[in-house]
Each structure stands twice: as C-alpha cells, then as structure tokens.
Enzyme design. Structure first.
Site, PDB file in Angstrom:
ATOM      1  N   ASP A  15      -9.072  17.143   5.764  1.00 18.90           N
ATOM      2  CA  ASP A  15      -8.708  15.775   5.160  1.00 18.90           C
ATOM      3  C   ASP A  15      -9.530  15.596   4.132  1.00 18.90           C
ATOM      4  OD1 ASP A  15      -7.676  13.077   5.005  1.00 18.90           O
ATOM      5  OD2 ASP A  15      -9.126  12.270   6.130  1.00 18.90           O
ATOM      6  N   SER A  16      -9.407  14.453   3.292  1.00 27.87           N
ATOM      7  CA  SER A  16     -10.063  14.110   2.105  1.00 27.87           C
ATOM      8  C   SER A  16     -11.444  13.512   2.602  1.00 27.87           C
ATOM      9  CB  SER A  16      -9.285  13.241   1.189  1.00 27.87           C
ATOM     10  OG  SER A  16      -8.815  12.121   1.798  1.00 27.87           O
ATOM     11  N   TYR A  47      -8.029  10.982  -2.390  1.00 32.94           N
ATOM     12  CA  TYR A  47      -6.952  11.764  -2.941  1.00 32.94           C
ATOM     13  C   TYR A  47      -5.803  10.762  -3.453  1.00 32.94           C
ATOM     14  CZ  TYR A  47      -8.950  16.294  -1.385  1.00 32.94           C
ATOM     15  OH  TYR A  47      -9.669  17.331  -1.122  1.00 32.94           O
ATOM     16  N   CYS A  78      -3.971  14.996   6.367  1.00 32.40           N
ATOM     17  CA  CYS A  78      -4.239  14.240   5.340  1.00 32.40           C
ATOM     18  C   CYS A  78      -2.682  13.855   4.824  1.00 32.40           C
ATOM     19  CB  CYS A  78      -4.999  14.780   4.243  1.00 32.40           C
ATOM     20  SG  CYS A  78      -4.897  13.852   2.688  1.00 32.40           S
ATOM     21  N   ASN A  79      -2.012  12.904   4.870  1.00 34.46           N
ATOM     22  CA  ASN A  79      -0.672  12.514   4.409  1.00 34.46           C
ATOM     23  C   ASN A  79      -0.607  13.053   2.817  1.00 34.46           C
ATOM     24  OD1 ASN A  79       0.829  10.879   6.804  1.00 34.46           O
ATOM     25  ND2 ASN A  79      -1.279  10.594   6.840  1.00 34.46           N
ATOM     26  N   THR A  80      -1.708  12.601   2.255  1.00 34.10           N
ATOM     27  CA  THR A  80      -1.475  12.508   0.680  1.00 34.10           C
ATOM     28  C   THR A  80      -1.524  14.001   0.308  1.00 34.10           C
ATOM     29  OG1 THR A  80      -2.818  10.772   0.669  1.00 34.10           O
ATOM     30  CG2 THR A  80      -2.488  11.930  -1.468  1.00 34.10           C
ATOM     31  N   GLU A 155     -13.391   4.085   4.804  1.00 31.53           N
ATOM     32  CA  GLU A 155     -14.566   5.063   4.726  1.00 31.53           C
ATOM     33  C   GLU A 155     -15.996   4.237   4.627  1.00 31.53           C
ATOM     34  OE1 GLU A 155     -14.994   8.429   3.830  1.00 31.53           O
ATOM     35  OE2 GLU A 155     -12.923   8.688   4.727  1.00 31.53           O
ATOM     36  N   CYS A 188      -1.296   7.455   6.798  1.00 28.58           N
ATOM     37  CA  CYS A 188      -2.436   7.884   6.256  1.00 28.58           C
ATOM     38  C   CYS A 188      -3.229   8.055   7.364  1.00 28.58           C
ATOM     39  CB  CYS A 188      -3.044   6.914   5.185  1.00 28.58           C
ATOM     40  SG  CYS A 188      -4.601   7.098   4.617  1.00 28.58           S
ATOM     41  N   THR A 189      -4.119   9.254   7.396  1.00 26.21           N
ATOM     42  CA  THR A 189      -4.652   9.413   8.809  1.00 26.21           C
ATOM     43  C   THR A 189      -6.081   8.576   8.671  1.00 26.21           C
ATOM     44  OG1 THR A 189      -5.740  11.229   7.608  1.00 26.21           O
ATOM     45  CG2 THR A 189      -4.050  11.767   8.993  1.00 26.21           C
ATOM     46  N   HIS A 190      -6.442   7.965   7.725  1.00 28.29           N
ATOM     47  CA  HIS A 190      -7.487   6.825   7.984  1.00 28.29           C
ATOM     48  C   HIS A 190      -6.673   5.568   8.615  1.00 28.29           C
ATOM     49  CE1 HIS A 190      -9.295   9.441   4.810  1.00 28.29           C
ATOM     50  NE2 HIS A 190     -10.236   8.381   4.779  1.00 28.29           N
TER      51      HIS A 190
HETATM   52  N1  DGL Z   1      -6.451  10.267   4.735  1.00 30.41           N
HETATM   53  C1  DGL Z   1      -5.469  10.606   3.619  1.00 30.41           C
HETATM   54  C2  DGL Z   1      -4.085  10.481   4.003  1.00 30.41           C
HETATM   55  O1  DGL Z   1      -3.679  10.767   5.318  1.00 30.41           O
HETATM   56  C3  DGL Z   1      -5.877   9.887   2.151  1.00 30.41           C
HETATM   57  C4  DGL Z   1      -7.119   9.504   1.898  1.00 30.41           C
HETATM   58  C5  DGL Z   1      -7.576   9.489   0.459  1.00 30.41           C
HETATM   59  O2  DGL Z   1      -6.644   8.613  -0.131  1.00 30.41           O
HETATM   60  O3  DGL Z   1      -8.039  10.415   0.061  1.00 30.41           O
HETATM   61  O4  DGL Z   1      -3.184  10.150   3.207  1.00 30.41           O
END
Ligand code: DGL
Length: 277
Positions: A15-16, A47, A78-80, A155, A188-190
C-alpha cells in the site's frame, strides 16, 4: 527479522501507507501459515492525487521489491494502485497479483439488496472509474465520491477527531445529494480505519446504508488462491503462527507506532527502505 518456513507461502502486501494494514490484519488469521512482507510507500504518499504514470511507476517499484524479496503472490492493498496500475504491475512481476476492487464490488453484488452504491475513494480512483465499471458489469449503479482529505487525516492518526468528523460530514452530505445508496463502499484501504465515524455521519445525515470494506473479501480471495476455501474454519485460527516483516519508505518510528494501532498488534521492527524519488 523473521523468516518463512520452507513450504509456507510468502505473501507480499503493498500500500502507499498504513491503510493496507487493514488487509494484512484480515489475512493473518485466514492464512496463518504464510509469511508476510508488507510495504508502505509512506515517503511518496498520497498516491491518490498523482497521475496514472506516477502511480504506476511507484507501484511497480514496490511490486518488484516484494517479488525480488521472495513473495509468491502480491496483494495490492491499495485501491488507487489497483485502479490505475494493475496492467503495469502484472507486466513487471511473474507472480500472481490480487487487487482490492473486484473483491469489494463482488461483496456488494452478493449483498443482493443493493442496487445503488456510493463509492468513497481517492481522486485518482474516482477519475479512473474502475469502480463504476466493475459495478456496471454486475448491474449495480455506482456513484463515486472523491474524498482527498481523508488519507492525510488517517495517516496523521486522526481517526477519532473533530476535524475528521467535520470533513466527513461535508463529503457525505455532498454525496448524498446525488444518490440514496443502500451500501457505501470504502474504496480506499485507509477508510476502514474511520469506518465508525463514517457510519455515525451517515446515520446523522439520515442514511441507513451498510458499509462495505474490501479487506475481508480480498483476504478470502487470497486464501482461495492457496486452496483454502473453507473460510468458516480458518477464521477461528489465532494470528500467532503468521510471521510478518514491515518495510516503510519514511519514518520507521511513525510506522511502528501508528501501524501497530491499525494492525491491532505490535510491529516490533520496521525496515527503512529507499525506493528513490
Ligand atoms: N490507501 C490507498 C487506497 O486504497 C490510497 C492512499 C493514497 O492516496 O496514497 O487508495
């Protein structure tokens, strides 16, 4: 440093930042015999506000690192990166790669009462329309809402903070002007880290939508890859057998401190990694 048993699979999780730890958390009890390598590209996060080319370049570097360090399979948590870089990642490594979007949408599809879903995601993910297309293939109507401020707040560890709740209220009330979803998909995994606040805000705004996050469905898809389809039995296994190593491209102290919170167990050591600019 921990090492894997000779026949156990090594699973790379990328992940990012910290968000993918929600997927690692779901994987640990489900495939307890595996050894896990987790990479959070914290130096180059977010990302979600970057171009497809940059996201693909960053994601490919991380994927190669994990493959070169013995991963038998990669979970792009990471979805992105899943939305924008899967073809590049698959071309760069010779091991299977699982993303988070298909498992999430499949889960929404299986909850048959859903016909309209609201997808909360980063700017890059919403602009790619990866969710819209995956939903359309299953006759689900999707409305995508970019929530660019949420990743930095998570974060920062502001998971239960008035500012995060204010930001959520603004994003969700804007989104609910365009739809009346029965499910809200955390794209988004966050976001699972603030799912409690998301749910409370939805209720305050009069929505009874169910929240869906892809961590468990992604973990189940990964378990199925290793022939573990009897999910009902494996979920009862404790996480004590599974071993993991974490790599971060920025402050290892911050990663250990906040990451432990998100993983639900201590992260005793984090390796600092330099992937370049
Ligand atoms: N956790 C990431 C996702 O699932 C993205 C976070 C980022 O923007 O880096 O999209």
């Amino acid at each position: 440093m921990t090492t894997s048993a000779s026949k156990s699979p090594t699973i790379g999780v990328f992940d990012s930042g910290f968000g993918g730890l929600t997927v690692l958390r779901a994987l640990l009890p489900l495939i307890p015999a595996a050894h896990y390598l987790y990479l959070g590209d914290t130096a180059r996060l977010p990302y979600g506000s970057k171009s497809r080319e940059t996201i693909a370049r960053y994601a490919v570097e991380s994927a190669r690192f994990l493959a070169d360090h013995g991963a038998d399979l990669l979970v792009i948590a990471c979805n992105t990166a899943t939305a924008l870089a899967m073809p590049e990642i698959r071309a760069a490594v010779s091991i299977p790669v699982i993303g988070v979007i298909e498992p999430a949408v499949e889960m929404a599809h299986l909850g048959r009462q859903h016909s309209e879903v609201l997808v909360l995601a980063t700017q890059a993910t919403t602009q790619s329309h990866a969710y819209l297309e995956a939903c359309a293939r299953r006759n689900l109507r999707a409305v995508e809402k970019a929530c660019p401020l949420l990743v930095p707040l998570v974060e920062e560890g502001w998971v239960d903070h008035p500012v995060t709740r204010d930001v959520l209220r603004i994003y969700l009330s804007e989104a609910l002007q365009d739809c009346a979803p029965s499910a809200v998909l955390l794209g988004c995994t966050h976001y699972p880290l603030i799912s409690g606040a998301i749910e409370q805000t939805l209720r305050l705004l009069g929505s009874q939508a169910t929240i869906i996050d892809s961590a468990h469905s992604t973990a189940r898809m990964t378990a199925m890859h290793f022939g573990q389809s009897s999910v009902g039995t494996v979920t009862t296994v404790t996480t004590t057998n599974a071993t993991f190593e974490c790599y971060a491209t920025d402050s290892v102290e911050k990663f250990a401190r906040l990451g432990s919170q998100f993983l639900g167990q201590p992260i005793p050591h984090v390796h600092l990694l330099d992937l370049g600019g």
